[in-house]
Design a protein around this motif. Structure first.
Motif, PDB file in Angstrom:
ATOM      1  N   ILE A 105      30.400 -17.870-141.203  1.00  0.00           N
ATOM      2  CA  ILE A 105      29.381 -16.627-140.863  1.00  0.00           C
ATOM      3  C   ILE A 105      30.225 -15.467-142.033  1.00  0.00           C
ATOM      4  CG2 ILE A 105      28.757 -17.209-139.397  1.00  0.00           C
ATOM      5  CD1 ILE A 105      29.855 -15.236-137.454  1.00  0.00           C
ATOM      6  N   ASN A 106      29.190 -15.052-142.837  1.00  0.00           N
ATOM      7  CA  ASN A 106      29.781 -14.154-143.643  1.00  0.00           C
ATOM      8  C   ASN A 106      28.759 -12.724-143.472  1.00  0.00           C
ATOM      9  OD1 ASN A 106      30.180 -12.036-146.516  1.00  0.00           O
ATOM     10  ND2 ASN A 106      28.076 -12.998-147.153  1.00  0.00           N
ATOM     11  N   ILE A 107      29.882 -11.233-142.666  1.00  0.00           N
ATOM     12  CA  ILE A 107      28.642 -10.324-141.823  1.00  0.00           C
ATOM     13  C   ILE A 107      29.892  -9.781-142.859  1.00  0.00           C
ATOM     14  CG2 ILE A 107      28.466 -11.526-140.049  1.00  0.00           C
ATOM     15  CD1 ILE A 107      31.261 -10.413-138.847  1.00  0.00           C
ATOM     16  N   PRO A 108      28.951  -8.639-142.866  1.00  0.00           N
ATOM     17  CA  PRO A 108      29.427  -6.965-143.146  1.00  0.00           C
ATOM     18  C   PRO A 108      30.571  -7.212-143.002  1.00  0.00           C
ATOM     19  CG  PRO A 108      26.943  -6.627-143.141  1.00  0.00           C
ATOM     20  CD  PRO A 108      27.342  -8.241-142.451  1.00  0.00           C
ATOM     21  N   LYS A 109      31.897  -6.177-143.448  1.00  0.00           N
ATOM     22  CA  LYS A 109      32.795  -5.722-142.656  1.00  0.00           C
ATOM     23  C   LYS A 109      33.183  -5.127-142.181  1.00  0.00           C
ATOM     24  CE  LYS A 109      36.278  -6.088-147.553  1.00  0.00           C
ATOM     25  NZ  LYS A 109      36.666  -5.232-148.650  1.00  0.00           N
ATOM     26  N   GLN A 110      32.546  -3.765-141.485  1.00  0.00           N
ATOM     27  CA  GLN A 110      32.006  -3.538-140.409  1.00  0.00           C
ATOM     28  C   GLN A 110      31.676  -2.972-139.380  1.00  0.00           C
ATOM     29  OE1 GLN A 110      34.921  -1.016-141.350  1.00  0.00           O
ATOM     30  NE2 GLN A 110      35.546  -1.773-143.306  1.00  0.00           N
ATOM     31  N   LEU A 111      30.808  -4.583-139.006  1.00  0.00           N
ATOM     32  CA  LEU A 111      29.875  -4.703-138.259  1.00  0.00           C
ATOM     33  C   LEU A 111      31.658  -4.851-137.074  1.00  0.00           C
ATOM     34  CD1 LEU A 111      26.894  -5.734-137.599  1.00  0.00           C
ATOM     35  CD2 LEU A 111      28.306  -7.961-137.620  1.00  0.00           C
ATOM     36  N   PRO A 112      30.672  -3.435-136.321  1.00  0.00           N
ATOM     37  CA  PRO A 112      31.572  -4.095-134.421  1.00  0.00           C
ATOM     38  C   PRO A 112      31.954  -4.818-133.723  1.00  0.00           C
ATOM     39  CG  PRO A 112      29.937  -2.522-134.851  1.00  0.00           C
ATOM     40  CD  PRO A 112      30.191  -3.073-135.924  1.00  0.00           C
ATOM     41  N   ALA A 113      30.524  -6.257-134.623  1.00  0.00           N
ATOM     42  CA  ALA A 113      30.630  -7.920-133.115  1.00  0.00           C
ATOM     43  C   ALA A 113      31.944  -7.963-134.757  1.00  0.00           C
ATOM     44  CB  ALA A 113      30.187  -8.436-134.102  1.00  0.00           C
ATOM     45  N   LEU A 136      28.747 -25.075-142.036  1.00  0.00           N
ATOM     46  CA  LEU A 136      28.669 -24.384-143.175  1.00  0.00           C
ATOM     47  C   LEU A 136      28.282 -23.236-143.413  1.00  0.00           C
ATOM     48  CD1 LEU A 136      25.249 -26.265-142.093  1.00  0.00           C
ATOM     49  CD2 LEU A 136      26.308 -26.708-143.979  1.00  0.00           C
ATOM     50  N   GLN A 137      28.752 -22.361-144.934  1.00  0.00           N
ATOM     51  CA  GLN A 137      28.348 -20.820-144.632  1.00  0.00           C
ATOM     52  C   GLN A 137      27.468 -20.201-144.332  1.00  0.00           C
ATOM     53  OE1 GLN A 137      31.352 -19.360-148.077  1.00  0.00           O
ATOM     54  NE2 GLN A 137      29.517 -17.731-148.424  1.00  0.00           N
ATOM     55  N   VAL A 138      26.818 -19.095-143.600  1.00  0.00           N
ATOM     56  CA  VAL A 138      25.951 -18.849-143.635  1.00  0.00           C
ATOM     57  C   VAL A 138      25.604 -17.451-144.158  1.00  0.00           C
ATOM     58  CG1 VAL A 138      24.121 -18.386-141.956  1.00  0.00           C
ATOM     59  CG2 VAL A 138      25.839 -20.472-141.204  1.00  0.00           C
ATOM     60  N   ASN A 139      25.217 -16.665-144.954  1.00  0.00           N
ATOM     61  CA  ASN A 139      25.247 -15.544-144.811  1.00  0.00           C
ATOM     62  C   ASN A 139      24.239 -14.864-143.566  1.00  0.00           C
ATOM     63  OD1 ASN A 139      26.617 -15.252-147.064  1.00  0.00           O
ATOM     64  ND2 ASN A 139      24.876 -15.163-148.469  1.00  0.00           N
ATOM     65  N   VAL A 140      24.355 -13.647-142.909  1.00  0.00           N
ATOM     66  CA  VAL A 140      23.757 -13.663-141.913  1.00  0.00           C
ATOM     67  C   VAL A 140      23.185 -11.721-142.308  1.00  0.00           C
ATOM     68  CG1 VAL A 140      23.567 -12.619-139.657  1.00  0.00           C
ATOM     69  CG2 VAL A 140      24.559 -14.729-140.384  1.00  0.00           C
ATOM     70  N   THR A 141      21.696 -11.363-142.275  1.00  0.00           N
ATOM     71  CA  THR A 141      20.689 -10.184-142.350  1.00  0.00           C
ATOM     72  C   THR A 141      20.417 -10.044-141.098  1.00  0.00           C
ATOM     73  OG1 THR A 141      20.837 -10.632-144.522  1.00  0.00           O
ATOM     74  CG2 THR A 141      19.152  -8.697-143.611  1.00  0.00           C
ATOM     75  N   PHE A 142      20.602  -8.582-140.569  1.00  0.00           N
ATOM     76  CA  PHE A 142      19.665  -8.608-139.692  1.00  0.00           C
ATOM     77  C   PHE A 142      18.955  -7.801-140.604  1.00  0.00           C
ATOM     78  CE2 PHE A 142      23.545  -9.672-137.708  1.00  0.00           C
ATOM     79  CZ  PHE A 142      23.404 -10.036-135.576  1.00  0.00           C
ATOM     80  N   MET A 143      17.664  -7.413-139.203  1.00  0.00           N
ATOM     81  CA  MET A 143      15.865  -7.018-139.021  1.00  0.00           C
ATOM     82  C   MET A 143      15.685  -5.954-138.781  1.00  0.00           C
ATOM     83  SD  MET A 143      12.733  -8.078-142.199  1.00  0.00           S
ATOM     84  CE  MET A 143      12.795  -9.405-140.702  1.00  0.00           C
TER      85      MET A 143
END
Length: 302
Positions: free
Chosen positions: A3-11, A63-70
């Motif tokens: 999964i592709n997530i922002p660098k600094q996301l605490p999770a 699968l490669q997954v880009n995740v966006t939080f709304m």
């Protein structure tokens, strides 16, 4: 695949500790493949816990997954810092021009309210209407499932005599449906809600197919005939301790609440509960990503 997530996301650090394959944005952009773009409308109060639970499941796929939080723009969350929301979340206004392969709408602790009395209901319905043309498949969880049944199909929720809380046995109505491929005939799911939806109304609606039900917890898994919407009334994404944390929270608030059913060993809340639903959780999410998102979405959105 990660999964592709922002660098600094605490999770991110917790996911690394659990050996979940993640990738930061810089490395993902260097790969010449078409990733899936998933947006999560996170309505849960403890957003960081929900982020971790869902990312853990989305990361268990080839699968490669880009995740966006709304987040909602018309409601201010009180259980997470403004800095966290401003850094890692977007609003509908900022993304409504885009197309997404998948959308997840989470639960929310607002079951006691009629849908129209929820202060962000108009925003939620706008997002659900937008998803008809801008999203390949939508996964609705708990209150999100009830909201979808009400908005898209006119099926309202009703109040239960007491909270449905615990881990309940479920059975499949059609094991050949791809969403439940690999499921046992009988499996367990955590539930945590004060409301439910009508078995009779769902069975009578030709646009819907009921896939799973529990004798004790009622309707669990519904899919629309066009396979656009998947409604889950329980919380497969929950960790082993989530129901315990909710129980302690309610007790500390002075709420009269029963112990979660079939959850604590010997019904002793001092004992550590175990996770009896993990394998089916991963199956459902990987089946959703594969059959209803990856296999169905266009390589290039028009």
């Amino acid at each position: 695949m990660p999964i592709n997530i922002p660098k600094q996301l605490p999770a991110a650090e917790l996911l690394k500790e659990e050996k979940i394959f993640i990738m930061d944005e810089d490395r993902a952009f260097a790969q010449d493949i078409r990733p899936l773009n998933i947006i999560i409308l996170n309505l849960m109060p403890e957003k960081e816990k929900t982020e971790l639970q869902l990312l853990r499941l989305l990361g268990n796929t080839p699968l490669q997954v880009n995740v966006t939080f709304m987040k909602t723009a018309t409601h201010e969350s009180k259980n997470v810092s403004k800095t966290h929301l401003d850094t890692f979340y977007t609003t509908f206004e900022q993304i409504k021009h885009r197309k997404y392969d998948g959308l997840i709408i989470t639960g929310a602790p607002i079951e006691h309210l009629e849908f129209e009395r929820v202060n962000y209901w108009n925003e939620i319905t706008e997002i659900m209407d937008w998803s008809k043309t801008n999203v390949t498949s939508v996964l609705h969880i708990c209150w999100g499932a009830q909201a979808a049944l009400y908005h898209h199909y006119g099926i309202d929720k009703f109040e239960l005599p007491k909270k449905c809380s615990g881990v309940f046995s479920h059975r499949l109505s059609d094991p050949t449906v791809q969403l439940v491929r690999g499921f046992n005939d009988q499996f367990y799911v955590p539930h945590s809600r004060y409301t439910s939806v009508s078995f009779e109304e769902i069975k009578a609606d030709p646009r819907l197919k009921l896939l799973s039900i529990s004798d004790d917890a009622g309707v669990f898994l519904i899919i629309s005939n066009d396979e656009k919407h998947i409604m889950i009334t329980g919380h497969l994404e929950y960790d082993a301790t989530t129901l315990a944390e909710e129980y302690v929270r309610d007790v500390n608030k002075g709420i009269e609440i029963d112990l979660p059913v079939n959850y604590f060993p010997q019904n002793d809340p001092t004992q550590q509960p175990s996770n009896s639903w993990r394998s089916h959780t991963h199956l459902l999410f990987s089946n959703w990503l594969n059959y209803y998102v990856y296999q169905a979405t266009p390589y290039e959105w028009e």
